[in-house]
Structures are given as C-alpha cells and as structure tokens.
Design a protein around this motif. Structure first.
Motif, PDB file in Angstrom:
ATOM      1  N   PRO A  75     -11.876  -0.652  -7.549  1.00  0.00           N
ATOM      2  CA  PRO A  75     -12.817   0.268  -6.946  1.00  0.00           C
ATOM      3  C   PRO A  75     -12.994  -0.036  -5.276  1.00  0.00           C
ATOM      4  N   SER A  76     -12.567  -1.055  -4.950  1.00  0.00           N
ATOM      5  CA  SER A  76     -12.708  -1.465  -3.515  1.00  0.00           C
ATOM      6  C   SER A  76     -11.547  -0.794  -2.545  1.00  0.00           C
ATOM      7  N   VAL A  77     -10.630   0.088  -3.417  1.00  0.00           N
ATOM      8  CA  VAL A  77      -9.651   0.501  -2.676  1.00  0.00           C
ATOM      9  C   VAL A  77      -9.579   2.028  -2.718  1.00  0.00           C
ATOM     10  N   SER A  78      -9.448   2.740  -1.664  1.00  0.00           N
ATOM     11  CA  SER A  78      -9.400   4.263  -1.516  1.00  0.00           C
ATOM     12  C   SER A  78      -7.771   4.882  -1.407  1.00  0.00           C
ATOM     13  N   VAL A  79      -7.394   5.378  -2.744  1.00  0.00           N
ATOM     14  CA  VAL A  79      -6.106   5.932  -2.634  1.00  0.00           C
ATOM     15  C   VAL A  79      -6.043   7.272  -3.346  1.00  0.00           C
ATOM     16  N   SER A  80      -5.195   8.141  -2.830  1.00  0.00           N
ATOM     17  CA  SER A  80      -5.002   9.470  -3.193  1.00  0.00           C
ATOM     18  C   SER A  80      -3.784   9.552  -4.310  1.00  0.00           C
ATOM     19  N   GLN A  81      -2.814   8.981  -3.895  1.00  0.00           N
ATOM     20  CA  GLN A  81      -1.503   9.210  -4.754  1.00  0.00           C
ATOM     21  C   GLN A  81      -1.014   7.570  -5.448  1.00  0.00           C
ATOM     22  N   CYS A  82      -0.162   7.629  -6.371  1.00  0.00           N
ATOM     23  CA  CYS A  82       0.350   6.401  -6.829  1.00  0.00           C
ATOM     24  C   CYS A  82       1.684   6.535  -7.363  1.00  0.00           C
ATOM     25  N   TYR A  83       2.482   5.650  -7.617  1.00  0.00           N
ATOM     26  CA  TYR A  83       3.819   5.532  -7.769  1.00  0.00           C
ATOM     27  C   TYR A  83       4.060   5.390  -9.471  1.00  0.00           C
ATOM     28  N   PHE A  84       4.867   6.014  -9.897  1.00  0.00           N
ATOM     29  CA  PHE A  84       5.056   5.796 -11.402  1.00  0.00           C
ATOM     30  C   PHE A  84       6.627   5.865 -11.564  1.00  0.00           C
ATOM     31  N   TYR A  85       6.917   4.751 -12.409  1.00  0.00           N
ATOM     32  CA  TYR A  85       8.487   4.435 -12.838  1.00  0.00           C
ATOM     33  C   TYR A  85       8.561   4.080 -14.182  1.00  0.00           C
ATOM     34  N   THR A  86       9.612   4.005 -14.585  1.00  0.00           N
ATOM     35  CA  THR A  86      10.065   3.812 -15.976  1.00  0.00           C
ATOM     36  C   THR A  86      10.891   2.735 -16.175  1.00  0.00           C
ATOM     37  N   LEU A  87      10.652   1.693 -17.226  1.00  0.00           N
ATOM     38  CA  LEU A  87      11.532   0.562 -17.294  1.00  0.00           C
ATOM     39  C   LEU A  87      12.985   0.838 -17.546  1.00  0.00           C
ATOM     40  N   SER A  88      13.449   2.096 -18.140  1.00  0.00           N
ATOM     41  CA  SER A  88      14.719   2.302 -18.595  1.00  0.00           C
ATOM     42  C   SER A  88      15.531   2.843 -17.147  1.00  0.00           C
TER      43      SER A  88
END
Length: 300
Positions: free
Chosen positions: A39-52
């Motif tokens: 909650p203390s961090v304001s972000v609009s985008q995230c990174y997604f990646y797969t383990l494969s």
C-alpha cells in the motif's frame, strides 16, 4: 561507496503478492493476474514472467490473459502448468528501484474442451431427417462446426444441422441399410493461428431403406419368421376375398336347394280350379271349399 551499496540493500522494495483466478483454464478461457503491491508504494505497471522462460511482459498490475496468450508467453503447449511471478518498480528518493519477485503462482492450461454431439432421432429412413447438434462449451463462440463420419467424408455446417438420410449416406459414402457413425469438432482463432478442439464422442445413426421401412415389421405367429407389413396386408386381403367368395357360394347353394325343394312338392287339383299352386295356398283354398259345401248340406 560501501555505505551507499548498503543503503540500497536496506531500502530494497518489498515483494508483491501474485494471485491468479481461476487457477485452471482452457486455451480459450481467461485468467486474471493480480500483482498486488504494498500500500505504501504507488505503481501503475508490473512485470510478469514465467519460470519456463520466455520474455518478461510489462503489463498493468491487474491483467487478463487467455490460455493461449499465457502458453505463448511461457513457450509451452497444452496441457501445461504455467508458473508465473511478478515484480514492480517503485521510486526511492527520486530514483526507480525494482522490487523483489513474488512467490510463484501456478495456472493449469488444459486443451480445448471437446464438444458434445447429439443426434435425433437415431433411426431414420432415406427420406427422413436427422438433427445433428455439435454442442460447444459456453466459453467458446463459434458459428460453424466440422462433422465427419468414421467411414470417410467431412463437412462444415452450422453446429445445429438437419440432414436427410440420403444426404447422410452421401457424406459417409455408404448405402442403405447402414449404420453411420459421426463425430464433430470446432476451431478457435487466436490472432493469426487457428486451434482445433478435441473431437466429440461417436454418435450412431441407423439409416434404413425406404422400401423395407414403408411398413412395420411384424411377426408371423405360425412360423415365427419376420414378414413385412405389406405382405401381411396382402394376406389379409386375400383372406377377406376368400371369405366373401365362400359366402356367395353358400348363398347360391342354399338358394338352389330351396328351389329344388319347392319344385318337388305335390300339386293340388281343386274342383273347379285347374292349375299348379303353392302348397300353402292350395290347402287354404281347399279348406275354404269344404266349408262352403258343409253349409249347403246343412241348409238342405
């Protein structure tokens, strides 16, 4: 220098929490990935990646993906278990800093669900019609389905299709009487690729000849052999005609016997009246004459 490095490690951003819903999907279904940041961090985008493996994708922290998109991202084929992590970038004292990675979340991607094929009615003649219904899963929107017979031949029709027995025999390359076994499947487009579904279970349709099926099959009680209704009607007609002819013959015979009996009765010759009369009329006439003679004798 050492103090600065130590400072960076101490303020390293907390990891997000990754949730996936639902955890089991097909290629055409969708899954929601939610990379929940502190909650203390304001972000609009995230990174997604797969383990494969595969490329790291930069998405909004709340993202919907289809099973096909997830498989492409993970470089896997169905059925597959795709393990996903996420992270984000936050600002610390005016500079961007990456967060730690979330714990992995698993998504099971199954192959497309097979359709369900129903046929109604299951027994027809060449001139009758049968309805084929290739029922696709609710999550799939298709307008056409593929129907094929195990003896050969494939056609593309609407998923609800009515065919005559003759048309069905033509598709299956068979002649009546025949048992036609049918299956169906559908296809789904994702971008520029098309994925076929698994095939349905086999449904059977019996196509009888119109000639032999024109009348119902009955059982001959005398011999136990099967005869067609048409033959039975012919036998009944012959019996009826025979009964009528026998009745006429008996009627004619009775009439002839009656005429012979009447011709052999004795003839009466009443005094004063000559001629042949019916016996009954002669007796009545005779009795009347006798009565008149008796009256004359009495008066004398």
């Amino acid at each position: 220098m050492a103090g600065r490095l130590l400072f960076v490690i101490l303020v390293y951003l907390l990891p997000p929490t990754l949730t996936v819903n639902p955890p089991v999907i097909t290629e055409t279904d969708s899954v929601t990935l939610h990379c929940q940041t502190p909650p203390s961090v304001s972000v609009s985008q995230c990174y997604f990646y797969t383990l494969s493996g595969g490329m790291v994708r930069f998405f909004p922290c709340l993202k919907n993906l289809t099973g096909t998109e997830l498989l492409k991202m993970s470089q896997q084929r169905p059925p597959a278990e795709v393990q996903v992590k996420c992270s984000y970038i936050g600002k610390i004292e005016g500079s961007n800093s990456p967060s730690q990675h979330s714990d992995p979340s698993s998504i099971t991607v199954r192959t497309l669900r097979p359709p369900t094929l129903t046929v109604n009615p299951p027994v027809i003649t060449e001139t009758d019609s049968v309805t084929l219904h290739c029922q696709t899963p609710p999550s799939v929107s298709v307008s056409q389905c593929y129907f094929y017979t195990l003896s050969g031949g494939t056609r593309v029709f609407p998923c609800l299709k009515t065919l005559t027995g003759t048309e069905l025999l033509l598709i299956s390359q068979q002649s009546s009487p025949a048992e036609v076994q049918v299956k169906c499947f559908y296809t789904v487009k994702h971008g520029g690729s098309t994925s076929p579904s698994p095939h349905s279970e086999t449904s059977s349709i019996t196509v009888r000849s119109s000639l032999t099926s024109a009348a119902p099959t009955l059982l001959n009680p005398a011999s136990g052999d099967k005869v067609t209704g048409k033959m039975t009607l012919m036998v009944r007609a012959a019996v009826t005609v025979g009964v009528i002819l026998l009745g006429l013959a008996l009627l004619l015979t009775t009439k002839r016997l009656s005429e012979n009996c009447i011709s052999k009765r004795p003839k009466a010759n009443i005094s004063g009246l000559q001629g042949d009369y019916d016996e009954t009329f002669s007796v009545v006439a005779y009795n009347a004459t006798v009565s008149d003679d008796s009256r004359e004798a009495t008066s004398s």
